[in-house]
Design a protein around this motif. Structure first.
Motif, PDB file in Angstrom:
ATOM      1  N   THR A 109     -61.379  16.367 -76.931  1.00  0.00           N
ATOM      2  CA  THR A 109     -62.203  17.529 -76.609  1.00  0.00           C
ATOM      3  C   THR A 109     -63.618  17.092 -76.312  1.00  0.00           C
ATOM      4  OG1 THR A 109     -60.897  18.863 -78.136  1.00  0.00           O
ATOM      5  CG2 THR A 109     -62.985  19.782 -77.410  1.00  0.00           C
ATOM      6  N   ARG A 110     -64.187  17.610 -75.241  1.00  0.00           N
ATOM      7  CA  ARG A 110     -65.571  17.297 -74.883  1.00  0.00           C
ATOM      8  C   ARG A 110     -66.455  18.502 -75.175  1.00  0.00           C
ATOM      9  NH1 ARG A 110     -69.472  14.822 -71.435  1.00  0.00           N
ATOM     10  NH2 ARG A 110     -71.062  14.674 -73.039  1.00  0.00           N
ATOM     11  N   LEU A 111     -67.394  18.334 -76.118  1.00  0.00           N
ATOM     12  CA  LEU A 111     -68.360  19.369 -76.492  1.00  0.00           C
ATOM     13  C   LEU A 111     -67.680  20.680 -76.877  1.00  0.00           C
ATOM     14  CD1 LEU A 111     -71.114  18.674 -73.799  1.00  0.00           C
ATOM     15  CD2 LEU A 111     -71.187  18.108 -76.238  1.00  0.00           C
ATOM     16  N   GLY A 112     -66.446  20.581 -77.380  1.00  0.00           N
ATOM     17  CA  GLY A 112     -65.744  21.739 -77.888  1.00  0.00           C
ATOM     18  C   GLY A 112     -65.171  22.679 -76.853  1.00  0.00           C
ATOM     19  N   THR A 113     -65.359  22.396 -75.551  1.00  0.00           N
ATOM     20  CA  THR A 113     -64.915  23.342 -74.530  1.00  0.00           C
ATOM     21  C   THR A 113     -64.006  22.732 -73.474  1.00  0.00           C
ATOM     22  OG1 THR A 113     -66.913  22.912 -73.217  1.00  0.00           O
ATOM     23  CG2 THR A 113     -66.991  24.745 -74.783  1.00  0.00           C
ATOM     24  N   ARG A 114     -64.075  21.431 -73.234  1.00  0.00           N
ATOM     25  CA  ARG A 114     -63.281  20.781 -72.201  1.00  0.00           C
ATOM     26  C   ARG A 114     -62.297  19.806 -72.817  1.00  0.00           C
ATOM     27  NH1 ARG A 114     -67.473  18.286 -67.760  1.00  0.00           N
ATOM     28  NH2 ARG A 114     -67.195  19.867 -66.127  1.00  0.00           N
ATOM     29  N   ALA A 115     -61.081  19.783 -72.271  1.00  0.00           N
ATOM     30  CA  ALA A 115     -60.165  18.701 -72.602  1.00  0.00           C
ATOM     31  C   ALA A 115     -60.445  17.512 -71.691  1.00  0.00           C
ATOM     32  CB  ALA A 115     -58.722  19.162 -72.422  1.00  0.00           C
ATOM     33  N   PHE A 116     -60.201  16.319 -72.195  1.00  0.00           N
ATOM     34  CA  PHE A 116     -60.404  15.136 -71.356  1.00  0.00           C
ATOM     35  C   PHE A 116     -59.335  14.096 -71.645  1.00  0.00           C
ATOM     36  CE2 PHE A 116     -62.493  13.691 -75.210  1.00  0.00           C
ATOM     37  CZ  PHE A 116     -62.163  12.353 -75.269  1.00  0.00           C
ATOM     38  N   VAL A 117     -59.099  13.246 -70.652  1.00  0.00           N
ATOM     39  CA  VAL A 117     -58.315  12.025 -70.816  1.00  0.00           C
ATOM     40  C   VAL A 117     -59.119  10.913 -70.170  1.00  0.00           C
ATOM     41  CG1 VAL A 117     -56.965  12.600 -68.747  1.00  0.00           C
ATOM     42  CG2 VAL A 117     -56.136  10.839 -70.316  1.00  0.00           C
ATOM     43  N   TYR A 132     -62.597   9.058 -66.279  1.00  0.00           N
ATOM     44  CA  TYR A 132     -62.103  10.145 -67.124  1.00  0.00           C
ATOM     45  C   TYR A 132     -61.863  11.380 -66.271  1.00  0.00           C
ATOM     46  CZ  TYR A 132     -67.197  10.953 -67.198  1.00  0.00           C
ATOM     47  OH  TYR A 132     -68.511  11.113 -66.852  1.00  0.00           O
ATOM     48  N   THR A 133     -60.959  12.233 -66.734  1.00  0.00           N
ATOM     49  CA  THR A 133     -60.584  13.467 -66.050  1.00  0.00           C
ATOM     50  C   THR A 133     -60.704  14.622 -67.031  1.00  0.00           C
ATOM     51  OG1 THR A 133     -59.130  12.481 -64.381  1.00  0.00           O
ATOM     52  CG2 THR A 133     -58.614  14.730 -65.071  1.00  0.00           C
ATOM     53  N   TYR A 134     -61.241  15.753 -66.539  1.00  0.00           N
ATOM     54  CA  TYR A 134     -61.399  16.946 -67.366  1.00  0.00           C
ATOM     55  C   TYR A 134     -60.323  17.981 -67.050  1.00  0.00           C
ATOM     56  CZ  TYR A 134     -66.162  15.560 -68.760  1.00  0.00           C
ATOM     57  OH  TYR A 134     -67.251  14.918 -69.289  1.00  0.00           O
ATOM     58  N   ILE A 135     -59.916  18.744 -68.075  1.00  0.00           N
ATOM     59  CA  ILE A 135     -59.068  19.924 -67.922  1.00  0.00           C
ATOM     60  C   ILE A 135     -59.840  21.088 -68.525  1.00  0.00           C
ATOM     61  CG2 ILE A 135     -56.873  21.009 -68.499  1.00  0.00           C
ATOM     62  CD1 ILE A 135     -57.194  17.253 -68.745  1.00  0.00           C
ATOM     63  N   GLU A 136     -60.029  22.179 -67.759  1.00  0.00           N
ATOM     64  CA  GLU A 136     -60.888  23.264 -68.192  1.00  0.00           C
ATOM     65  C   GLU A 136     -60.190  24.615 -68.092  1.00  0.00           C
ATOM     66  OE1 GLU A 136     -65.287  21.683 -66.823  1.00  0.00           O
ATOM     67  OE2 GLU A 136     -64.142  22.927 -65.435  1.00  0.00           O
ATOM     68  N   GLY A 137     -60.475  25.502 -69.049  1.00  0.00           N
ATOM     69  CA  GLY A 137     -60.162  26.909 -68.925  1.00  0.00           C
ATOM     70  C   GLY A 137     -61.376  27.634 -68.387  1.00  0.00           C
ATOM     71  N   LEU A 138     -61.156  28.690 -67.580  1.00  0.00           N
ATOM     72  CA  LEU A 138     -62.245  29.424 -66.954  1.00  0.00           C
ATOM     73  C   LEU A 138     -62.192  30.891 -67.371  1.00  0.00           C
ATOM     74  CD1 LEU A 138     -61.938  27.962 -63.344  1.00  0.00           C
ATOM     75  CD2 LEU A 138     -63.412  27.154 -65.195  1.00  0.00           C
ATOM     76  N   THR A 139     -63.353  31.486 -67.566  1.00  0.00           N
ATOM     77  CA  THR A 139     -63.417  32.897 -67.934  1.00  0.00           C
ATOM     78  C   THR A 139     -63.056  33.783 -66.745  1.00  0.00           C
ATOM     79  OG1 THR A 139     -65.782  32.968 -67.420  1.00  0.00           O
ATOM     80  CG2 THR A 139     -65.165  32.486 -69.707  1.00  0.00           C
ATOM     81  N   GLY A 140     -62.778  35.043 -67.031  1.00  0.00           N
ATOM     82  CA  GLY A 140     -62.440  36.020 -66.002  1.00  0.00           C
ATOM     83  C   GLY A 140     -62.225  37.369 -66.644  1.00  0.00           C
ATOM     84  N   ILE A 141     -61.670  38.306 -65.913  1.00  0.00           N
ATOM     85  CA  ILE A 141     -61.445  39.653 -66.436  1.00  0.00           C
ATOM     86  C   ILE A 141     -60.546  39.585 -67.673  1.00  0.00           C
ATOM     87  CG2 ILE A 141     -60.454  41.919 -65.939  1.00  0.00           C
ATOM     88  CD1 ILE A 141     -61.138  41.446 -63.011  1.00  0.00           C
TER      89      ILE A 141
END
Length: 417
Positions: A109-117, A132-141
């Motif tokens: 986990t990067r800074l508690g918000t992003r996954a990384f490998v 390194y590669t990031y995996i992120e969730g994004l906000t929305g409705i």
């Protein structure tokens, strides 16, 4: 051999080694975890006399560390991931590690918000970060808080090419993958994977799994979960033909007693490097088992070489019955070797293995405390259980880490006695 790790960085002694996540090559063992570090950052502060001011602040953040240990137990070196990546802002929490020769892959986990490998190389005397590669969730409705973490990583070789398998948990309206963030300016990819993010006004998380090539470019991805609860991939492994074995934990999927959850997943997509639109699946894994209140973990098999094929085999450590209200089971770690899958986990109340059908001859009651540990050997083709071993004490027992190689099976855990 017993080793203990702690930090003494800027008089801070907080450290976490999650299950002592370890990996070994033929000569050394690598131990990883999180450590507390004070880092220099900048933030805006408001003062009535002068207004907003951009000022430096000292902030405590967790950072991932890696220890290289020789066969005699001596620590060769200790490295922080923030130093290795060249990003001094910290916040690189390592959850798992895999090693192949001089190549080391870590996820977290990067800074508690992003996954990384991240891909690292051991130069014998030091450690460098290739990318390194990031995996992120994004906000929305309907989703105001988005985040992602990577919990498990494994290495396999498919058709002579290295494959990196990573799984974790994500929350968001949508998601994206930012590949090779150190060496490129990545554009979002794998944006069409399905997230079941909201249920009756409550935000929920899903489990995700992806494969990457040796340079950390994504090759396959999908998500799993229930609409009505939080889900997470807790462990991954793979064989050398493109088949993935994945443990999915769901927190109380049956909040209403005696309701039956007929599908683990209502809708999902598999997305590949060459097909970013993805292939739709509906129906998921059908079953008719009553969970009752309590968290449960499912182990299933996916074939990345055939992205149009749904899941055909699955395994439950426990089938909960009406007299087993509040039972839990958790798969902590899994490993593949020689056509067998090894499963390490813990359970409370009753343990009854399920491989497509109920096996009434195997039903185990936890003894002495709130949970016991189990080790199962499964057939890798059918996921039918072949052997069991149970551990228990007078207190609460928890499974933490599993290693399987040609010399034997090694497990680590925590006992309450």
């Amino acid at each position: 051999l017993t080793l203990f790790w702690n930090t003494n960085d800027v008089n801070n002694k907080e450290s976490i080694s999650p299950g002592f996540r370890t990996a070994s090559n033929s000569t050394h063992t690598y131990v990883t975890g999180w450590a507390g570090r004070y880092v220099l950052t900048w933030q805006w502060n408001w003062y009535p006399s002068v207004g907003w001011q951009w000022e430096p602040v000292i902030e405590l953040r967790f950072d991932g560390y890696i220890n290289k240990v020789d066969p005699g137990g001596a620590v060769v070196w200790t490295k922080y991931l923030s130093d290795i990546t060249g990003d001094p802002s910290g916040g690189w929490g390592i959850n798992d590690i895999a090693v192949e020769g001089k190549e080391i892959y870590v996820c977290g986990t990067r800074l508690g918000t992003r996954a990384f490998v991240a891909k690292l190389t051991d130069t014998d005397t030091s450690l460098i970060c290739n990318d390194y590669t990031y995996i992120e969730g994004l906000t929305g409705i309907g989703v105001t808080y988005a985040w992602a973490t990577a919990r498990s990583i494994a290495i396999s070789t498919v058709d002579g090419a290295r494959q990196i398998v990573v799984g974790g948990e994500i929350q968001g309206k949508t998601m994206q993958v930012l590949e090779k963030g150190k060496t490129t300016s990545p554009a979002p990819r794998f944006t069409s994977m399905v997230l079941r993010c909201e249920y009756n006004g409550s935000e929920k998380s899903d489990g995700w799994v992806m494969t990457f090539d040796s340079g950390l470019r994504g090759t396959y991805g999908t998500t799993w979960g229930y609409h009505q609860c939080n889900d997470s991939i807790t462990a991954v492994t793979a064989d050398n033909t493109g088949k993935l074995y994945i443990a999915l934990k769901s927190e109380d999927p049956d909040a209403n007693a005696q309701a039956r959850m007929h599908h683990v997943d209502d809708t999902r997509k598999t997305v590949t490097d060459s097909n970013q639109t993805g292939i739709d699946f509906t129906g998921g894994i059908y079953h008719d088992y009553d969970f009752w209140p309590g968290s449960t973990t499912l182990l299933f098999k996916l074939d990345t070489a055939n992205s149009t094929q749904p899941v055909t085999h699955f395994f439950y450590p426990c089938k909960l019955e009406t007299d087993e209200n509040g039972s839990h089971n958790h798969i902590t770690d899994i490993a593949y070797l020689g056509g067998k899958i090894y499963v390490w986990g813990d359970y409370s109340a009753w343990l009854r293995p399920v491989s497509h059908t109920i096996d009434a001859t195997h039903k185990y009651l936890s003894t002495g405390g709130t949970s016991d540990c189990f080790l199962a050997q499964l057939n890798a083709d059918t996921l039918i259980h072949e052997k069991w071993r149970l551990w228990n004490s007078a207190g609460e027992d928890r499974a933490m880490e599993l290693t399987v190689n040609s010399s034997g099976i090694y497990v680590a855990g925590r006992t309450g006695a």
